[in-house]
Write a protein that holds these residues in place. Structure first.
Motif, PDB file in Angstrom:
ATOM      1  N   ALA A 154      11.155  -4.184  -2.328  1.00 16.63           N
ATOM      2  CA  ALA A 154      11.880  -3.252  -3.275  1.00 16.63           C
ATOM      3  C   ALA A 154      11.183  -1.875  -3.181  1.00 16.63           C
ATOM      4  N   GLY A 155      10.061  -1.693  -2.496  1.00 18.53           N
ATOM      5  CA  GLY A 155       9.388  -0.434  -2.393  1.00 18.53           C
ATOM      6  C   GLY A 155       8.680   0.202  -3.469  1.00 18.53           C
ATOM      7  N   ILE A 156       8.729  -0.675  -4.549  1.00 19.68           N
ATOM      8  CA  ILE A 156       7.857  -0.268  -5.684  1.00 19.68           C
ATOM      9  C   ILE A 156       7.407  -1.481  -6.780  1.00 19.68           C
ATOM     10  N   ASP A 174      13.202   4.932  -4.859  1.00 19.76           N
ATOM     11  CA  ASP A 174      13.175   3.496  -4.646  1.00 19.76           C
ATOM     12  C   ASP A 174      13.660   2.977  -6.287  1.00 19.76           C
ATOM     13  N   PHE A 175      13.029   3.438  -7.485  1.00 17.60           N
ATOM     14  CA  PHE A 175      13.179   3.181  -8.519  1.00 17.60           C
ATOM     15  C   PHE A 175      14.822   3.369  -8.783  1.00 17.60           C
ATOM     16  N   ILE A 176      15.391   4.430  -8.612  1.00 19.94           N
ATOM     17  CA  ILE A 176      16.688   4.755  -8.666  1.00 19.94           C
ATOM     18  C   ILE A 176      17.750   3.981  -8.002  1.00 19.94           C
ATOM     19  N   ALA A 177      17.169   3.637  -6.744  1.00 21.42           N
ATOM     20  CA  ALA A 177      18.056   2.884  -5.918  1.00 21.42           C
ATOM     21  C   ALA A 177      18.212   1.479  -6.418  1.00 21.42           C
ATOM     22  N   LYS A 178      17.352   0.970  -7.441  1.00 18.61           N
ATOM     23  CA  LYS A 178      17.398  -0.439  -8.150  1.00 18.61           C
ATOM     24  C   LYS A 178      18.003  -0.254  -9.389  1.00 18.61           C
ATOM     25  N   PHE A 179      17.742   0.604 -10.204  1.00 15.73           N
ATOM     26  CA  PHE A 179      18.172   1.024 -11.628  1.00 15.73           C
ATOM     27  C   PHE A 179      19.385   1.824 -11.973  1.00 15.73           C
TER      28      PHE A 179
END
Length: 692
Positions: free
Chosen positions: A167-169, A228-233
């Motif tokens: 997930a990169g994070i 990475d956070f924005i990509a998931k949420f």
């Protein structure tokens, strides 16, 4: 007669889509957010100051309804949903009407299985699913915002390597970024609220601006992890969420609740953002077939260890056992106990389950609901019940290291099902779906968020045990849409069915005392724990007696539980009897004077003695044994009050064993009655009968 039944769900959903994709809809949604999700909190007092009628209004949209509108909005390919600001709009009133009609449609689908003539629900395969669908979709929240961050950190601690690689994070920066976003939005909304309160005119576009967080600000503080956070949420603001075609299908904005603009993210619901941090990583890992078993094992371990940690804070480490088992019951249903708590004659059997409700069950599929319910609630309840039966039968129990755990011979057992995620309407569904024989104990069914809340509001062993007892006792007779309502009612009034009632419904506003305490924690305030009604007892003598007994050894805990069962009027009468006996012993010099009274589980003898001699204690125990035998009780408790010294009263070892007819005991009881000139007098105080 005009047909006033709601339209089809498809027709309502189509109109909701048209509304959500209308010109300037995003800004109209911002206005609804300010209308329904702003709470005014006195930070000094740690209390919400909004009027109860507004605070608990059922007219406000819930999270599912809000994100339904957002989820439909992002399907649009037209930028006019956010690029245009309308000065006046009837969006909110239309949304209220359509969402109310949707609720009416869902209710009508559930009500159609009710036969008004027979006054019972028809046995249709879909009936349970339709009833559950409404309860699930409109059910109350269980966790509070600060709990998601606290538990997510521990929940994914063992999955750090996978999260970084795939997930990169990792979980810690996820929490830090989400917490920052929540604080930033709270500060911006607070500033906007102050501006509005001064009469400054603000259009709904300016309300939207207060719900935006700049990606540049986030990157400056957190670096490349933000991407990475924005990509998931985050979900794109246009052309997204195509599969969302019914209220119960997958809504992408529920999974990724930030709305992604080019240079900023829009935050429609801070609560759902933090909930996603707690929930979503597990589903990313579940999709990895090579890692899913490890992820599931880590998830289960988190729940067991957290449950044990919370129990240790309440009951002390020496009374809590993680992964207890019965070595002579191998391969039996109750062979293992996730967390076992021993406190005097009370045993808490906790079975922790990390299974949650699936999308199909949420949509009303009856078979999916039964499958989910069986795995999450019914199976762990049966396991807890089976473990309790082994304990009652005297089976040897050992801790994780193989050492024998000393358990009471005649225990009082509470089965507890503990869930890692919210299972909406779990308790109410259990009243219909749980497989219990008549006379079986009712389980307590809590998720870890509510369990944490209870442990903070009832932090002593006796308070916790009494609440477990009260909650189990009313399982079939009192209903509510939230466990917080039961707890709030108990803190204010003691949870019990009134003697003149067969059934009771507890409204949401009873949760106010709980909500104030937990919301203050959300805002970083250290709130003062509200004292429960039982802690605030100020009845002469009784208040002091309970205060002393609460800190007594675990073996004496049952005495306090017995006294808690009495009404205020009964406790006042007991206090007067104690005062009379103390005066008589002091005046006459008699060695002992006692009175006995029946309780819910057996009875209680209160003996006032002139001194603390072994003979006085033996006499008090003999009086207790006499009453235990004569009343055919399995349990009897004795309190010795020595007037020659200041200080705590003594609780003698409980007289706890199954009653059986015995000629020798009968003869002893007769001799004790003659020796102490025992008499009986019946006094009615509500439903309580006292013997002197």
């Amino acid at each position: 007669m005009t047909d006033i039944s709601p339209r089809s769900m498809d027709a309502i959903f189509k109109d909701l889509r048209s509304l959500a994709q209308s010109e300037g809809a995003l800004h109209d949604i911002s206005e609804i957010i300010y209308r329904d999700w702003v709470l005014n909190v006195d930070l000094k007092e740690g209390k919400v100051i909004d009027a109860p009628a507004k605070r608990w209004s059922s007219d406000k949209l819930n999270t599912n309804e809000l994100l339904l509108l957002v989820g439909l909005l992002v399907q649009s390919s037209d930028e006019r949903t956010y690029a245009t600001i309308k000065v006046k709009s009837d969006f909110a009133s239309k949304a209220d009407r359509l969402l109310r009609e949707l609720h009416d449609r869902i209710n009508a689908d559930a009500a159609s299985v009710f036969d008004p003539e027979a006054q019972k629900f028809l046995e249709k395969p879909e009936s349970l699913g339709m009833l559950a669908r409404e309860a699930i979709y409109y059910g109350a929240a269980s966790f509070y915002i600060h709990q998601f961050a606290k538990f997510a950190r521990h929940r994914y601690r063992a999955d750090g390597t996978w999260l970084l690689q795939r997930a990169g994070i990792s979980i810690r920066p996820m929490i830090e970024i989400a917490n920052f976003i929540v604080r930033q939005i709270t500060a911006q909304m607070e500033a906007t609220g102050r501006a509005r309160s001064t009469g400054k005119p603000l259009n709904n576009g300016e309300l939207t601006n207060s719900l935006l967080v700049s990606k540049g600000l986030l990157r400056k503080k957190f670096g490349s992890k933000v991407d990475d956070f924005i990509a998931k949420f985050a979900t794109p603001v246009i052309g997204a969420n195509e599969g969302f075609d019914t209220p119960f299908s997958i809504n992408g904005t529920f999974i990724a609740p930030l709305i992604d603009f080019d240079e900023a993210v829009y935050v429609p619901n801070q609560y759902r953002l933090m909930e996603s941090i707690y929930e979503s990583p597990f589903y990313w890992m579940l999709a990895d077939k090579a890692y899913c078993d490890r992820a599931a094992a880590n998830r289960g371990l988190f729940l067991e260890e957290t449950a044990a940690h919370v129990m240790r804070k309440v009951f002390g480490a020496k009374n809590v056992f993680l992964n207890a088992r019965f070595p002579n019951a191998a391969n039996q249903k109750g062979e293992e106990v996730d967390v076992l708590v021993r406190y005097g004659e009370f045993i808490l059997v906790v079975q922790a389950k990390s299974k949650r409700i699936t999308l199909k069950a949420r949509a009303g599929d009856p078979e999916a609901l039964r499958t989910d319910f069986k795995g999450a609630i019914n199976d762990p309840f049966e396991q807890a019940f089976a473990s309790g039966e082994l304990i009652k039968a005297g089976a040897r129990c050992v801790d994780a290291a193989g050492a024998t755990i000393a358990l009471p011979e005649f225990p009082r057992i509470f089965p507890i099902v503990l869930l890692s995620d919210v299972f909406p309407a779990a308790t109410n569904l259990s009243r219909h779906m749980l497989e219990r024989e008549e006379g079986d104990p009712a389980p307590v069914i809590w998720d870890i968020g509510f369990f944490d809340c209870v442990s903070r509001m009832l932090p002593s062993p006796i308070e916790m045990i009494f609440y477990l007892k009260a909650r189990s006792a009313v399982f079939d007779h009192i209903i509510s849409d939230s466990e917080h309502n039961f707890l709030g009612y108990h803190i204010q009034a003691k949870l019990a069915l009134p003697p003149d009632a067969d059934f009771m419904v507890i409204d949401r506003d009873f949760a106010t005392v709980v909500d104030d305490y937990m919301i203050a924690s959300d805002l970083g305030v250290e709130p003062k724990r509200p004292k429960g009604v039982l802690e605030k007892i100020e009845i002469p003598i009784i208040g002091e007696l309970l205060s002393e007994l609460r800190t007594a050894p675990p073996e004496v805990a049952a005495i306090v539980i017995e006294l808690y069962e009495f009404s205020s009027a009964a406790l006042e009468e007991i206090g007067r009897n104690i005062a009379l006996l103390r005066a008589e012993v002091a005046e006459t010099g008699k060695a002992i004077k006692a009175f006995s009274l029946p309780t819910e589980s057996g009875g209680l003898t209160y003996a006032v003695t002139l001194n603390a001699s072994e003979r006085s204690h033996a006499a008090a125990a003999a009086i207790g044994k006499k009453h235990k035998y004569e009343t055919k009780s399995d349990r009897w408790y004795v309190i010795v009050d020595n007037i020659s010294v200041e200080g705590p009263v003594d609780g003698l070892p409980p007289l706890v064993w199954p009653w059986v007819e015995d000629a020798e005991e009968a003869d002893t009881a007769d001799q004790v009655a003659k020796m102490f000139r025992s008499t009986q007098r019946e006094i009615l105080i509500g439903a309580a009968k006292h013997e002197n």
